[in-house]
Design an enzyme around this catalytic site. Structure first.
Site, mmCIF file in Angstrom:
data_model
loop_
_atom_site.group_PDB
_atom_site.id
_atom_site.type_symbol
_atom_site.label_atom_id
_atom_site.label_comp_id
_atom_site.label_asym_id
_atom_site.label_seq_id
_atom_site.Cartn_x
_atom_site.Cartn_y
_atom_site.Cartn_z
ATOM 1 N N CYS A 186 -23.337 56.984 32.985
ATOM 2 C CA CYS A 186 -22.415 57.106 34.116
ATOM 3 C C CYS A 186 -21.081 56.569 33.635
ATOM 4 O O CYS A 186 -21.036 55.584 32.906
ATOM 5 C CB CYS A 186 -22.946 56.271 35.276
ATOM 6 S SG CYS A 186 -21.822 56.138 36.671
ATOM 7 N N ASP B 18 -22.965 52.100 33.031
ATOM 8 C CA ASP B 18 -21.698 52.590 33.558
ATOM 9 C C ASP B 18 -20.555 52.298 32.593
ATOM 10 O O ASP B 18 -20.690 51.504 31.652
ATOM 11 C CB ASP B 18 -21.445 51.906 34.916
ATOM 12 C CG ASP B 18 -20.723 52.815 35.897
ATOM 13 O OD1 ASP B 18 -19.987 53.709 35.438
ATOM 14 O OD2 ASP B 18 -20.881 52.621 37.117
ATOM 15 N N MET B 19 -19.409 52.895 32.836
ATOM 16 C CA MET B 19 -18.219 52.700 31.992
ATOM 17 C C MET B 19 -17.043 53.164 32.821
ATOM 18 O O MET B 19 -16.787 54.349 32.932
ATOM 19 C CB MET B 19 -18.387 53.572 30.753
ATOM 20 C CG MET B 19 -17.508 53.271 29.592
ATOM 21 S SD MET B 19 -15.824 53.859 29.804
ATOM 22 C CE MET B 19 -15.331 54.041 28.128
ATOM 23 N N ASP C 12 -24.409 47.836 41.124
ATOM 24 C CA ASP C 12 -23.433 46.767 40.924
ATOM 25 C C ASP C 12 -23.527 45.694 42.014
ATOM 26 O O ASP C 12 -23.747 46.018 43.186
ATOM 27 C CB ASP C 12 -22.040 47.426 40.975
ATOM 28 C CG ASP C 12 -20.977 46.567 40.362
ATOM 29 O OD1 ASP C 12 -21.274 45.425 40.002
ATOM 30 O OD2 ASP C 12 -19.841 47.060 40.235
ATOM 31 N N ASP D 286 -18.997 60.766 41.093
ATOM 32 C CA ASP D 286 -19.032 59.773 42.169
ATOM 33 C C ASP D 286 -18.856 60.450 43.513
ATOM 34 O O ASP D 286 -18.992 59.812 44.557
ATOM 35 C CB ASP D 286 -17.908 58.744 41.974
ATOM 36 C CG ASP D 286 -18.367 57.576 41.113
ATOM 37 O OD1 ASP D 286 -19.561 57.515 40.784
ATOM 38 O OD2 ASP D 286 -17.524 56.728 40.773
#
Ligand code: GLA
EC number: 3.2.1.22
Length: 724
Positions: free
Chosen positions: A501, A459-460, A348, A523
């Site tokens: 993820c 990702d979500m 990110d 995480d």
């Protein structure tokens, strides 16, 4: 019963069987009723008289019961007198058609597969039940579908996958609860009276509960006894019901959890359940692990590059977070490559306005401020270092502060007039709308066409609240649309690998695994906390699917300080190895420990990523072990984690499992893989001093090996080579 009555009844019983992997699934049906399971478990002789078996287990007529006893079928029906939870909860808009009485019309048998078709003309429904038994493992995959054959729409509240019976002596049940940073927390409970219901309404598979269950017979333990495990392959809302009826019948139903009004079946429309998967083992929990790991690899995973070893990752997240500076990233890439990393994943922070988590999601264009010449200079640098390049995306989401949201505020899921909830300052896109999914496809497609990206971390990061379009729930549509979008991208870019993820392990299941090949399990990058999650998850999935990264010390999620040897060797043997820390800051000792572990991982990953991984029993509570044995049985890696100070002065020898008792193995601790208690130092074991020993499989499994004394949070890694 007279002989002729017996022959008469027996003549009305139809039976079917499928065999594979030492397992038999035998089904029977009386008259036109739906089939029920007569046997699921240890293989029966090929010439077993299944009708006789069905009769041998027939049930009596009881007081206060119905005159014709009901045998719960694969699709239990209230309309047949079943007083437990029915497989279908549904009715027409006018309230009729709430019960079904399906009549079996047609059965198709193919090798390893059976498809049953049935109808209820009164309710106006067709039903299809498919069961398939895997030849190698004996694992079952089953699904159901209904079709509205009437002229009237029908509300569906519940459509179960084929219901699976559980033997009554399976008195213990394991399920997995969790939360962000603590996924796969095992819970053991007695089989309930009535129902135990797990529900997930988060819109993704969820951190809070895994859609799976294991039941244990009285004698079952890690390696022995009968166990059954069931898993629903679905990445949206789901429900799992474990139930015992007053008759003592036990069933497990799984399926999509539909929100009120979400599922209406129009005339002629068909609705399918996801697949439910089941494994039977007479070798306890490890037998389940053996079967599910092999089944997942061969039947679910569609890895685009199956021949390639999984490369060691470097991931930028815990190294720099949102602070992307080209020169710094290049320096990180150089250091990571020199340590042995093979893929650089830019997390990110790379796209427009993404300087923290308040803005930018939805604008999948490279930030010209951080990357004036696009990603090419970084990617070229990474590739020149011999690494592949991966990129983080979160396509289902949008920040209100983004170009995309400003252009299309109507693209998000919400209920107009209600206060909207944001999670991590983000909103969820209605990706089932063709224009939304086309837009996402085109943005991702552009990126994949423009840059040599070999890997996406998908990702979500928030749960779905108000998953609605025009006021109506569309949560299941959202999950299906995700599969479709992933499928479309995979077709356009068949070589690209994708990681699932969702703030760590929020989306881990066989449904998403058909479209992805790696999971970010948690995480929580603290090795101490992470190990139990990996151990539990490997009961259903092969361990190489799970990223295991060397994180910083102190850990960013727990504050715990951990030795590099523990972090590095755990990542080397625990899953798909990666580095997720600022590698520029390593001391020389740390770098050396990391290099050793990476070298070992590369040398042994064929075994670690292709073998069978079993959890090992341990006499000392502070020590947990696992072993991975290569498919050809020639090599193994065992590892032992000590997570606390031992309660006795000396630990008991640890025993291995899964070896050939008659074979001889040369065992050793590879260099640097064991951290001996520095206070005491002494270790009588020559193994710990780097020597190898040759012992039989029988001795390794029955007598075991005593580990060197160690500090809390250490790992010992042991290798074994079978002597030809
Ligand atoms: C989620 C993921 C992390 C990281 C961040 C980036 O939390 O689980 O690994 O990618 O998003 O925002």
């Amino acid at each position: 019963m007279t002989d002729s009555q017996y022959t008469d009844i027996k003549g009305k019983i139809r039976t079917w069987r499928i065999d594979g992997g030492g397992v038999t699934l035998a089904l029977a049906a009386e008259d036109e009723r739906l089939p029920h399971v007569v046997h699921f478990g240890r293989a029966l002789p090929g010439d077993e008289d299944l009708a006789a078996l069905a009769l041998a287990t027939a049930r009596p007529v009881v007081h206060a019961g119905l005159d014709r006893p009901y045998i719960p079928s694969l699709f239990p029906e209230a309309g047949q007198g079943f007083a437990g939870h029915p497989a279908l909860l549904s009715h027409r808009a006018d309230g009729t058609g709430f019960e079904t009485q399906f009549h079996l019309e047609n059965v198709e048998a193919e090798r390893g597969k059976l498809a049953f078709r049935a109808s209820d003309n009164v309710a106006g429904l067709h039903l299809e039940i498919c069961v398939e038994l895997d030849e190698k493992t004996g694992n079952l995959a089953a699904k159901a579908a209904i079709e509205n054959s009437s002229e009237i729409p029908r509300d569906i509240d519940w459509l179960s996958c084929p219901a699976l019976p559980i033997p009554r002596d399976h008195g213990r049940v394991i399920t997995w609860a969790g939360r962000w940073c603590a996924e796969f927390q095992r819970e053991l409970s007695p089989w309930p009276h009535g129902q135990k219901v797990l529900e997930n309404r988060t819109g993704r598979t969820s951190h809070e509960a895994f859609p799976g269950i294991m039941t244990l017979s009285p004698e079952a333990d890690l390696d022995h006894g009968e166990a059954i495990a069931i898993h629903l392959g679905w990445s949206g809302n789901w429900r799992l019901i474990a139930e015992e009826t007053a008759d003592g019948d036990r069933q497990i139903q799984t399926g999509i959890l539909y929100l009120p009004g979400e599922c209406v079946l129009a005339p002629g429309e068909r609705l399918e359940t996801p697949d439910v998967f089941a494994a039977w083992s007479d070798e306890g929990e490890n037998g389940i692990a053996r079967k599910f790991q092999s089944f997942a690899r061969e039947k679910i995973l569609r890895h685009p590059n199956p021949e390639k070893s999984r490369p060691v990752h470097f991931n930028s997240w815990e190294a720099v977070y949102f602070h992307h500076d080209l020169e710094e990233l290049k320096a990180l890439a150089e250091r990571a490559a020199s340590l042995g990393a093979e893929r650089f994943v830019l997390d990110d922070g790379w796209f427009l306005n993404r300087n923290d988590d308040t803005a930018g999601l939805g604008d999948w264009t490279v930030d010209p401020g951080k990357y004036p010449d696009g990603l090419t200079p970084l990617i070229d640098h990474v590739r020149n270092l011999g690494m592949g390049f991966g990129l983080w995306v979160e396509p289902e989401m949008v920040n209100a502060d983004s170009e995309l949201y400003r252009a299309h505020p109507d693209w998000v899921l919400e209920i107009e007039g209600h206060t909207r909830h944001e999670g991590r300052q983000q909103l969820v896109l209605d990706i089932a709308r063709p224009e939304v999914s086309d837009h996402l496809f085109s943005r991702l497609n552009d990126l994949l066409c423009e840059y040599p990206i070999e890997y996406l971390k998908w990702d979500m990061n928030r749960v779905l609240t108000a998953p609605a379009r025009n006021g109506k729930a569309v949560a299941a549509e959202q999950a299906r649309a995700l599969y479709e979008l992933l499928g479309r991208l995979r077709t356009a870019h068949p070589g690209v690998e994708i990681e699932s993820c969702a703030s760590g392990g929020g989306r881990i299941d066989f449904g998403i695994l058909k479209h992805t090949e790696r999971f970010w399990l948690s995480d929580n990058n603290d090795t101490h906390d992470r190990w139990p999650m990996h151990r539990e998850a490997s009961l259903f999935f092969p361990p190489e699917l799970f990223g295991f990264h060397v994180g910083p010390s102190p850990s960013h999620t727990s504050g715990r300080k951990l030795d590099m040897a523990f972090r590095a060797w755990s990542a080397a043997v625990g899953g798909h190895m990666g580095l997720e820390l600022d590698v520029r800051k390593l001391t020389a000792d740390e770098a050396e420990a990391l290099e050793n572990a990476i070298r070992f991982h590369k040398e042994w990953r064929r075994v670690l990523h292709g073998g069978t991984t079993l959890n090992l029993a341990s006499a000392d509570d502070e020590i947990t072990g696992r072993i991975t044995i290569a498919e050809d049985g020639k090599r193994f890696v065992a590892s032992f984690v000590q997570d606390a100070t031992i309660s006795r002065r000396i630990t008991a020898p640890v025993r291995l499992a899964g070896l050939d008792p008659d074979a001889r193995y040369q065992v050793e601790f590879p260099k640097g893989s064991t951290v001996i208690d520095r206070a005491r130092r002494s270790s009588p074991s020559s193994l710990a001093c780097g020597e190898s020993l040759t012992l039989s499989g029988a001795a390794l499994m029955a007598t075991g090996i005593r580990l060197p004394l160690a500090w809390p949070d250490s790992i010992h890694v042991m290798t074994g080579r079978r002597i030809p």
